[in-house]
Design an enzyme around this catalytic site. Structure first.
Site, PDB file in Angstrom:
ATOM      1  N   LYS A 107       2.246  -3.218   7.443  1.00 39.27           N
ATOM      2  CA  LYS A 107       2.522  -3.411   6.007  1.00 39.27           C
ATOM      3  C   LYS A 107       3.964  -2.989   5.692  1.00 39.27           C
ATOM      4  O   LYS A 107       4.647  -3.639   4.894  1.00 39.27           O
ATOM      5  CB  LYS A 107       1.534  -2.614   5.145  1.00 39.27           C
ATOM      6  CG  LYS A 107       0.111  -3.131   5.149  1.00 39.27           C
ATOM      7  CD  LYS A 107      -0.060  -4.534   4.564  1.00 39.27           C
ATOM      8  CE  LYS A 107       0.174  -4.590   3.077  1.00 39.27           C
ATOM      9  NZ  LYS A 107      -0.170  -5.936   2.528  1.00 39.27           N
ATOM     10  N   THR A 145       0.818  -1.206   0.000  1.00 41.04           N
ATOM     11  CA  THR A 145       0.000   0.000   0.000  1.00 41.04           C
ATOM     12  C   THR A 145       0.859   1.266   0.000  1.00 41.04           C
ATOM     13  O   THR A 145       2.008   1.249   0.464  1.00 41.04           O
ATOM     14  CB  THR A 145      -0.896  -0.009   1.263  1.00 41.04           C
ATOM     15  OG1 THR A 145      -1.446   1.280   1.472  1.00 41.04           O
ATOM     16  CG2 THR A 145      -0.114  -0.364   2.522  1.00 41.04           C
ATOM     17  N   ASP A 146       0.271   2.370  -0.458  1.00 41.42           N
ATOM     18  CA  ASP A 146       0.977   3.658  -0.388  1.00 41.42           C
ATOM     19  C   ASP A 146       1.057   4.180   1.049  1.00 41.42           C
ATOM     20  O   ASP A 146       1.809   5.109   1.338  1.00 41.42           O
ATOM     21  CB  ASP A 146       0.310   4.707  -1.304  1.00 41.42           C
ATOM     22  CG  ASP A 146      -1.143   5.014  -0.967  1.00 41.42           C
ATOM     23  OD1 ASP A 146      -1.713   4.376  -0.042  1.00 41.42           O
ATOM     24  OD2 ASP A 146      -1.728   5.905  -1.620  1.00 41.42           O
ATOM     25  N   GLU A 147       0.265   3.574   1.965  1.00 41.32           N
ATOM     26  CA  GLU A 147       0.213   4.112   3.331  1.00 41.32           C
ATOM     27  C   GLU A 147       1.534   3.927   4.074  1.00 41.32           C
ATOM     28  O   GLU A 147       1.775   4.576   5.087  1.00 41.32           O
ATOM     29  CB  GLU A 147      -0.949   3.479   4.110  1.00 41.32           C
ATOM     30  CG  GLU A 147      -2.256   3.681   3.364  1.00 41.32           C
ATOM     31  CD  GLU A 147      -3.505   3.414   4.170  1.00 41.32           C
ATOM     32  OE1 GLU A 147      -3.456   3.476   5.404  1.00 41.32           O
ATOM     33  OE2 GLU A 147      -4.549   3.161   3.541  1.00 41.32           O
ATOM     34  N   TYR A 181      -1.844  -0.401  11.056  1.00 42.46           N
ATOM     35  CA  TYR A 181      -1.969  -1.069   9.751  1.00 42.46           C
ATOM     36  C   TYR A 181      -0.766  -0.759   8.873  1.00 42.46           C
ATOM     37  O   TYR A 181      -0.085  -1.668   8.374  1.00 42.46           O
ATOM     38  CB  TYR A 181      -3.269  -0.634   9.050  1.00 42.46           C
ATOM     39  CG  TYR A 181      -3.284  -0.971   7.566  1.00 42.46           C
ATOM     40  CD1 TYR A 181      -3.271  -2.295   7.129  1.00 42.46           C
ATOM     41  CD2 TYR A 181      -3.297   0.036   6.592  1.00 42.46           C
ATOM     42  CE1 TYR A 181      -3.265  -2.612   5.777  1.00 42.46           C
ATOM     43  CE2 TYR A 181      -3.303  -0.266   5.231  1.00 42.46           C
ATOM     44  CZ  TYR A 181      -3.287  -1.600   4.835  1.00 42.46           C
ATOM     45  OH  TYR A 181      -3.281  -1.908   3.487  1.00 42.46           O
TER      46      TYR A 181
HETATM   47  P1  NAD Z   1      -9.458  -7.415   2.445  1.00 39.14           P
HETATM   48  O1  NAD Z   1      -9.421  -7.126   3.902  1.00 39.14           O
HETATM   49  O2  NAD Z   1     -10.705  -7.157   1.683  1.00 39.14           O
HETATM   50  O3  NAD Z   1      -9.109  -8.968   2.197  1.00 39.14           O
HETATM   51  C1  NAD Z   1      -8.069  -9.633   2.865  1.00 39.14           C
HETATM   52  C2  NAD Z   1      -8.249 -11.141   2.633  1.00 39.14           C
HETATM   53  O4  NAD Z   1      -7.171 -11.810   3.305  1.00 39.14           O
HETATM   54  C3  NAD Z   1      -9.548 -11.690   3.189  1.00 39.14           C
HETATM   55  O5  NAD Z   1     -10.153 -12.558   2.247  1.00 39.14           O
HETATM   56  C4  NAD Z   1      -9.105 -12.473   4.429  1.00 39.14           C
HETATM   57  O6  NAD Z   1      -9.953 -13.572   4.729  1.00 39.14           O
HETATM   58  C5  NAD Z   1      -7.715 -12.901   4.038  1.00 39.14           C
HETATM   59  N1  NAD Z   1      -6.851 -13.132   5.208  1.00 39.14           N
HETATM   60  C6  NAD Z   1      -6.679 -12.329   6.290  1.00 39.14           C
HETATM   61  N2  NAD Z   1      -5.838 -12.881   7.157  1.00 39.14           N
HETATM   62  C7  NAD Z   1      -5.414 -14.062   6.604  1.00 39.14           C
HETATM   63  C8  NAD Z   1      -4.512 -15.073   7.011  1.00 39.14           C
HETATM   64  N3  NAD Z   1      -3.865 -14.987   8.173  1.00 39.14           N
HETATM   65  N4  NAD Z   1      -4.310 -16.126   6.190  1.00 39.14           N
HETATM   66  C9  NAD Z   1      -4.971 -16.223   5.008  1.00 39.14           C
HETATM   67  N5  NAD Z   1      -5.853 -15.297   4.584  1.00 39.14           N
HETATM   68  C10 NAD Z   1      -6.066 -14.226   5.372  1.00 39.14           C
HETATM   69  O7  NAD Z   1      -8.222  -6.635   1.844  1.00 39.14           O
HETATM   70  P2  NAD Z   1      -8.054  -5.961   0.407  1.00 39.14           P
HETATM   71  O8  NAD Z   1      -8.585  -4.599   0.454  1.00 39.14           O
HETATM   72  O9  NAD Z   1      -8.528  -6.908  -0.621  1.00 39.14           O
HETATM   73  O10 NAD Z   1      -6.459  -5.841   0.348  1.00 39.14           O
HETATM   74  C11 NAD Z   1      -5.669  -6.893  -0.210  1.00 39.14           C
HETATM   75  C12 NAD Z   1      -4.217  -6.498  -0.132  1.00 39.14           C
HETATM   76  O11 NAD Z   1      -4.003  -5.280  -0.852  1.00 39.14           O
HETATM   77  C13 NAD Z   1      -3.728  -6.234   1.298  1.00 39.14           C
HETATM   78  O12 NAD Z   1      -2.430  -6.750   1.426  1.00 39.14           O
HETATM   79  C14 NAD Z   1      -3.723  -4.715   1.408  1.00 39.14           C
HETATM   80  O13 NAD Z   1      -2.764  -4.279   2.325  1.00 39.14           O
HETATM   81  C15 NAD Z   1      -3.384  -4.321  -0.002  1.00 39.14           C
HETATM   82  N6  NAD Z   1      -3.884  -3.011  -0.447  1.00 39.14           N
HETATM   83  C16 NAD Z   1      -5.205  -2.677  -0.280  1.00 39.14           C
HETATM   84  C17 NAD Z   1      -5.672  -1.458  -0.746  1.00 39.14           C
HETATM   85  C18 NAD Z   1      -7.126  -1.060  -0.630  1.00 39.14           C
HETATM   86  O14 NAD Z   1      -7.480   0.070  -0.977  1.00 39.14           O
HETATM   87  N7  NAD Z   1      -8.016  -1.949  -0.186  1.00 39.14           N
HETATM   88  C19 NAD Z   1      -4.791  -0.563  -1.376  1.00 39.14           C
HETATM   89  C20 NAD Z   1      -3.440  -0.937  -1.531  1.00 39.14           C
HETATM   90  C21 NAD Z   1      -3.008  -2.166  -1.066  1.00 39.14           C
HETATM   91  P1  TYD Z   2     -10.661   3.981   4.321  1.00 37.05           P
HETATM   92  O1  TYD Z   2     -11.622   3.561   3.255  1.00 37.05           O
HETATM   93  O2  TYD Z   2     -10.758   3.362   5.677  1.00 37.05           O
HETATM   94  O3  TYD Z   2      -9.196   3.824   3.719  1.00 37.05           O
HETATM   95  P2  TYD Z   2      -7.749   4.335   4.313  1.00 37.05           P
HETATM   96  O4  TYD Z   2      -7.917   4.814   5.693  1.00 37.05           O
HETATM   97  O5  TYD Z   2      -6.964   3.076   4.234  1.00 37.05           O
HETATM   98  O6  TYD Z   2      -7.303   5.407   3.367  1.00 37.05           O
HETATM   99  O7  TYD Z   2     -10.806   5.542   4.512  1.00 37.05           O
HETATM  100  C1  TYD Z   2     -10.586   6.433   3.438  1.00 37.05           C
HETATM  101  C2  TYD Z   2     -10.678   7.832   3.995  1.00 37.05           C
HETATM  102  O8  TYD Z   2     -12.032   8.060   4.431  1.00 37.05           O
HETATM  103  C3  TYD Z   2      -9.793   8.044   5.212  1.00 37.05           C
HETATM  104  O9  TYD Z   2      -9.237   9.372   5.164  1.00 37.05           O
HETATM  105  C4  TYD Z   2     -10.754   7.920   6.392  1.00 37.05           C
HETATM  106  C5  TYD Z   2     -12.063   8.422   5.817  1.00 37.05           C
HETATM  107  N1  TYD Z   2     -13.292   7.821   6.398  1.00 37.05           N
HETATM  108  C6  TYD Z   2     -14.307   8.654   6.874  1.00 37.05           C
HETATM  109  O10 TYD Z   2     -14.215   9.905   6.818  1.00 37.05           O
HETATM  110  N2  TYD Z   2     -15.431   8.069   7.394  1.00 37.05           N
HETATM  111  C7  TYD Z   2     -15.570   6.721   7.493  1.00 37.05           C
HETATM  112  O11 TYD Z   2     -16.613   6.237   8.021  1.00 37.05           O
HETATM  113  C8  TYD Z   2     -14.523   5.883   6.987  1.00 37.05           C
HETATM  114  C9  TYD Z   2     -14.625   4.384   7.062  1.00 37.05           C
HETATM  115  C10 TYD Z   2     -13.390   6.475   6.440  1.00 37.05           C
END
Ligand code: NAD
Ligand code: TYD
Length: 353
Positions: A163, A133-135, A159
């Site tokens: 990561k 992630t970019d975070e 988080y």
């Molecule tokens: P998500 O929370 O929707 O899904 C995570 C999945 O991992 C779930 O299906 C869960 O059951 C599985 N999981 C969790 N713990 C586990 C374990 N110990 N063993 C096996 N499986 C396990 O997450 P997402 O949003 O799909 O993100 C996927 C990846 O992409 C993550 O690594 C996250 O850090 C990264 N990412 C997410 C975003 C975003 O905007 N959602 C952006 C950049 C990077």
């Molecule tokens: P989120 O979807 O949790 O992603 P991330 O924190 O990983 O960027 O949140 C996106 C942005 O929205 C973040 O700045 C937090 C804000 N946010 C709210 O303002 N209200 C909410 O209820 C949630 C879940 C997030």
């Protein structure tokens, strides 16, 4: 040939598996623990498809990993599995350390054993792709340039710290053991199958239910938003042609404040499913800010563009319209994820705000 995907029942992982099998006949071994965030309904269209092998299990289970790697001999591992929600990491960081740090370590060790035993040329062709992630880069000032791949790591939430730790482990397994790794750091995704604890699906689901739309603090925090299908296409490109040991930032060139996002979602809902009581923006409420809330993320995606020719196919306008339409057409999916456990989370995160 087979690929092993971890976390393939989550939001991005399931989109990746569906996209992969729509474009290739190479089987996917999908290992997912099915935590609250994992949902096999996302993969219902693959029922009976022999190219998709699902295994419920934890990346922390070394014996299981060894068995799967020996039995299926994947040519690549794509590591999506993680605890992924910042607010949950604030309420309970332990699970993030367990899965994102210890789980990634365990997976790296199992994969290292598998890779070491491969004969050439399979060994040279093998890849471990870490999805991050970019975070991990921390927060940007309003006028600072966007994150490049050499930006210092300054994670601010449990988080992002977990990561960042996993990124460091992946880097070290390459430098020390020669494991052929690729790392991608992507901005905020949105699209189908996004669990409604995250901003965009939460706003859609709450608006349709006539519930408050909770914006943290002043709502002027900035995120870069990328349609999930574009993240999947970027991962495919990096896996196919990325340089081993390199990091690639992935983003949508689409910075928006949270307020803007919520207003755009409301306007689309006003158009596509108008509410009887007037515009959905009437439901917006400003609530207590998130502790340690990062002010701005922005991705400089020029490296992946330059080296691999990747660019997002969707604009935010087209992607967010598709997304809202998807939620409107999938009321059953939404209803099924709004279970007891989900309601407990809403009480934990929002009641005292
Ligand atoms: P998500 O929370 O929707 O899904 C995570 C999945 O991992 C779930 O299906 C869960 O059951 C599985 N999981 C969790 N713990 C586990 C374990 N110990 N063993 C096996 N499986 C396990 O997450 P997402 O949003 O799909 O993100 C996927 C990846 O992409 C993550 O690594 C996250 O850090 C990264 N990412 C997410 C975003 C975003 O905007 N959602 C952006 C950049 C990077
Ligand atoms: P989120 O979807 O949790 O992603 P991330 O924190 O990983 O960027 O949140 C996106 C942005 O929205 C973040 O700045 C937090 C804000 N946010 C709210 O303002 N209200 C909410 O209820 C949630 C879940 C997030």
């Amino acid at each position: 040939m087979t690929i092993l995907v971890t976390g393939g029942a989550g939001f991005i992982g399931s989109n990746f598996v569906l996209d992969w099998l729509a474009q290739s006949d190479e089987p996917v071994l999908n290992l997912d623990a099915l935590t609250y965030a994992g949902n096999l309904q996302n993969l219902a269209s693959l029922k009976g498809d022999a190219r998709h092998i699902f295994v419920q299990g934890d990346i922390g289970d070394r014996a299981l990993l060894d068995r799967l790697l020996a039995g299926h001999r994947p040519r690549a591992v794509l590591h999506f599995a993680a605890e992924s929600h910042v607010d949950r990491s604030i309420h309970g960081p332990g699970a993030f350390i367990k899965t994102n740090v210890e789980g990634t370590f365990n997976l790296l060790e199992a994969v290292r054993g598998h890779w070491n035993a491969l004969p050439e040329p399979e060994k040279a062709a093998f890849r471990f792709h870490h999805v991050s992630t970019d975070e991990v880069y921390g927060s940007l000032a309003a006028d600072a340039p966007a994150f490049t791949e050499t930006h210092p790591y300054e994670p601010n939430s449990p988080y992002s710290a977990s990561k960042a730790a996993s990124d460091h482990l992946v880097r070290a397994w390459h430098h020390t053991y020669g494991l052929p790794v690729l790392t991608t750091n992507c901005s905020n995704n949105y699209g189908p199958y996004h669990f409604p604890e995250k901003l965009i699906p939460l706003m859609i689901v709450n608006a349709l239910a006539g519930k408050p739309l909770p914006i943290y603090g002043d709502g002027l925090q900035v995120r870069d938003w990328l349609y999930v299908g574009d993240h999947c296409s970027a991962i495919r490109e990096v896996l196919a042609r990325g340089r081993v040991g390199e990091t690639y930032n992935i983003g949508g060139w689409n910075e928006q404040t949270n307020r803007q996002i919520v207003h755009i979602v409301c306007a689309l809902l006003d158009e596509l499913r108008p509410g009887a009581d007037g515009p959905y923006t009437r439901l917006i409420t400003h609530v207590k800010d998130r502790p340690g809330h990062d002010r701005r993320y922005a991705i400089d995606a020029r490296k992946i563009e330059r080296e691999l020719g990747w660019r997002p196919a969707e604009t935010f306008e087209t992607g967010i319209r598709k997304t809202v339409q998807w939620y409107l057409a999938h009321g059953d999916w939404v209803a099924s994820v709004l279970s007891g456990g989900y309601r407990d989370w809403l009480a934990t995160n929002y009641t005292a705000r």
